[in-house]
Design a protein around this motif. Structure first.
Motif: not given
Ligand SMILES: [Zn+2]
Length: 290
Positions: A82-86, A230-243
């Motif tokens: 929903p934040k438009g991050n991709v 107006k929604i600020d967004c960016r390239y964002e990966c949510d990976c982590s060691r736990e995942r």
């Protein structure tokens, strides 16, 4: 900086999304080392995913777009929220083609049309929402418009543009989604089609420095345009060691035991951001015990 504008026009009969995503697409190009044609293809795909992300209601909802049209780029995947991050990837980032007969990057051919566009929305329910349509042109915008119209029954126009600079960095990227709400005057669609043909290509406008607000005004200034978010967004990966650990555990005990016996250590790479996760023999043993 990248952002999405949400707006309405014609007393709410038209729902609008405008995205300026130059920096977001440049980040993807840098991470994946995309060729110019792959930049254009994945850039359009990410841009529309970002706008579709902002249509989600729940904070933890996600939308995943994927396609494989049989072209040389292979699989394309883009995930948004929903934040438009991709976050996004393609299987063949180096695939490239000569310009098409119009002198444009040949997105339609690198993507192909022998396959489907898949849309999966995880809305926190037991089963995700799944939509699928056959690819029409592989140019992405047309394919997404077809999806909205056929699968969600919302007649839509989708305009996406990515301009690659001579040094292969991204000069401009952005998109528009224009949707007719139920009961909208049918002439509105014709007027919009006409106006979209009149204005210069979207990526040209963005490269000239036009803002999302200015572009929406060019198209809808006499139609009761209301920009409300107006929604600020960016390239964002949510990976982590736990995942990554959870993914390894999901391989099953036998496979982990085999890795433990055969390898000194293993290294896994995140598809979306190329981050590397290393596991030693002892760490694999710990996962087996879990
Ligand atoms: Zn990652």
């Amino acid at each position: 900086m990248a952002y999405i504008l949400r707006a309405t026009a014609a007393n709410g009969d038209i729902r609008l999304f405008a995205a300026i995503t130059t920096d977001m697409v440049e980040e993807a190009r840098r991470i994946h080392n995309l060729s110019p044609t792959a930049s254009a293809a994945l850039g359009r795909f990410m841009t529309v995913a970002s706008m579709m992300g902002t249509m989600l209601k729940g904070e933890r909802d996600t939308i995943t777009l994927s396609l494989n049209g049989g072209g040389s780029i292979g699989n394309m995947v883009a995930v948004s929220n929903p934040k438009g991050n991709v976050k996004a990837y393609v299987s063949n980032p180096g695939a490239d083609l000569p310009l098409n007969e119009k002198g444009k990057l040949d997105v339609g051919r690198i993507v192909g049309v022998n396959g489907f566009l898949n849309v999966v929305k995880d809305l926190g329910l037991k089963e995700p929402y799944v939509g699928q349509v056959p690819l029409r042109t592989g140019e992405i915008g047309d394919d997404i418009a077809y999806y909205f119209t056929v699968s969600e029954q919302v007649p839509s126009a989708v305009v996406l543009g990515v301009l690659v600079d001579t040094d292969i960095s991204i000069k401009a990227a952005g998109g528009l989604i224009i949707q007719m709400m139920p009961g909208a005057n049918e002439f509105l669609a014709d007027i919009i089609t006409f106006r979209l043909q009149e204005i210069p290509p979207l990526s040209t406008l963005i490269a000239e420095g036009k803002s999302g607000e200015e572009i929406l005004n060019m198209l809808f200034d006499d139609m009761d345009l209301k920009i409300y978010e107006k929604i600020d967004c960016r390239y964002e990966c949510d990976c982590s060691r736990e995942r990554v650990e959870r993914a390894l555990i999901a391989l099953g005990k036998e496979e982990l035991q085999r890795l433990h016996d055969e390898e000194e250590s293993i290294q896994l790479e995140c598809h979306f951001c190329d981050k590397k996760y290393k596991f030693t023999k002892e760490e694999i043993k710990k996962l087996i015990d879990k």
